[in-house]
Design an enzyme around this catalytic site. Structure first.
Site, short mmCIF file in Angstrom:
data_model
loop_
_atom_site.label_atom_id
_atom_site.label_comp_id
_atom_site.label_asym_id
_atom_site.label_seq_id
_atom_site.Cartn_x
_atom_site.Cartn_y
_atom_site.Cartn_z
N CYS A 120 0.89 -1.16 0.00
CA CYS A 120 0.00 0.00 0.00
C CYS A 120 0.92 1.20 0.00
CB CYS A 120 -0.92 0.04 1.22
SG CYS A 120 -1.93 1.54 1.21
N CYS A 123 -0.44 4.08 2.57
CA CYS A 123 -0.43 3.91 4.02
C CYS A 123 -0.20 2.45 4.36
CB CYS A 123 -1.72 4.44 4.64
SG CYS A 123 -3.22 3.94 3.79
N SER A 124 -1.23 1.72 4.75
CA SER A 124 -1.00 0.36 5.22
C SER A 124 -2.20 -0.54 4.96
CB SER A 124 -0.71 0.39 6.72
OG SER A 124 -1.79 1.02 7.39
N CYS A 125 -2.93 -0.29 3.90
CA CYS A 125 -4.11 -1.11 3.62
C CYS A 125 -3.70 -2.56 3.44
CB CYS A 125 -4.83 -0.60 2.37
SG CYS A 125 -5.38 1.12 2.59
FE FE Z 1 -3.23 1.99 2.95
#
Ligand code: FE
Length: 230
Positions: A120, A123-125
């Site tokens: 991602c 961010c951190s999906c």
């Molecule tokens: Fe994300």
């Protein structure tokens, strides 16, 4: 405060320190984890305290063993695999895995010609229902930027070397779509049960920064042992 571009900053001077544990009682898996952690710490992918916190969460709550069951089912059941590739969210729900961050799950299949890897960049999906919370390195800026710019270099940091003619496909997760890699079934696992196969499926193999464990001795299986002990 612009971030400097990082054209080729992974060093080759071998200045990372090693944690020597000669004579320890660590399992092979634990030693591998320790080694990987050392590399990731040295390269700045992870912070040790944060890592401990994440690991604890993984050990006590939902985690990648859920995804491993999905992968193992797909390896033994062609119909399930077809459903999984067609609609990941619905197919993992068949195994009772569902919830937030998994509403639109797309499963991408590794083949002889293609290796998939998930990131991602924003961010951190991450597909929580099947993999739990993302590891710290997944959220780190170096991984997020380098996975797209130089995926093979990142794979090398994870100890994965692919044939030069294999395509590396990087999937950028979004708030809408989460990805799960369906890794290739290891050779030599013909006839293995789903539970036995699931033991070979690592978290990283479902992110694409790793591959499944190689088949070694077939692990014990109740049903199998029953048949074999005649
Ligand atoms: Fe994300």
């Amino acid at each position: 405060m612009t971030q400097p571009t990082r054209p080729h900053d992974h060093d080759h001077n071998h200045d990372h320190h090693h944690d020597h544990d000669h004579g320890s009682e660590l399992s092979e898996a634990a030693i591998r984890v320790r080694a990987l952690e050392t590399v990731l710490l040295a390269k700045g992918y992870v912070n040790a305290d944060a890592l401990d916190l994440i690991v604890e969460t993984y050990e006590t709550k939902i985690g990648p063993r859920c995804g491993a069951q999905v992968v193992a089912r797909a390896w033994v059941d062609a119909d399930y695999k077809a459903r999984l590739l067609a609609n990941g969210t619905a197919a993992v729900a068949e195994l009772s895995f569902s919830g937030r961050q998994g509403e639109h799950l797309k499963v991408v299949e590794n083949t002889e010609g293609v290796h998939n890897m998930v990131v991602c960049t924003l961010c951190s999906c991450y597909p929580w229902p099947v993999l739990g919370l993302p590891p710290v390195w997944y959220k780190s800026a170096p991984y997020r930027s380098r996975a797209v710019l130089e995926p093979r270099a990142v794979l090398a940091d994870f100890g994965v070397t692919l044939p030069a003619d294999k395509t590396v496909r990087v999937w950028d997760s979004t708030a809408e779509i989460r990805y799960l890699v369906l890794p290739q079934r290891p050779a030599g696992t013909e006839g293995w049960s789903e539970a036995q196969l699931a033991e070979l499926v690592t978290r990283d193999s479902m992110i694409g920064t790793g591959v499944p464990k190689a088949a070694q001795a077939r692990p014990p299986d109740d049903a199998q042992a029953h048949g074999a002990n005649t």
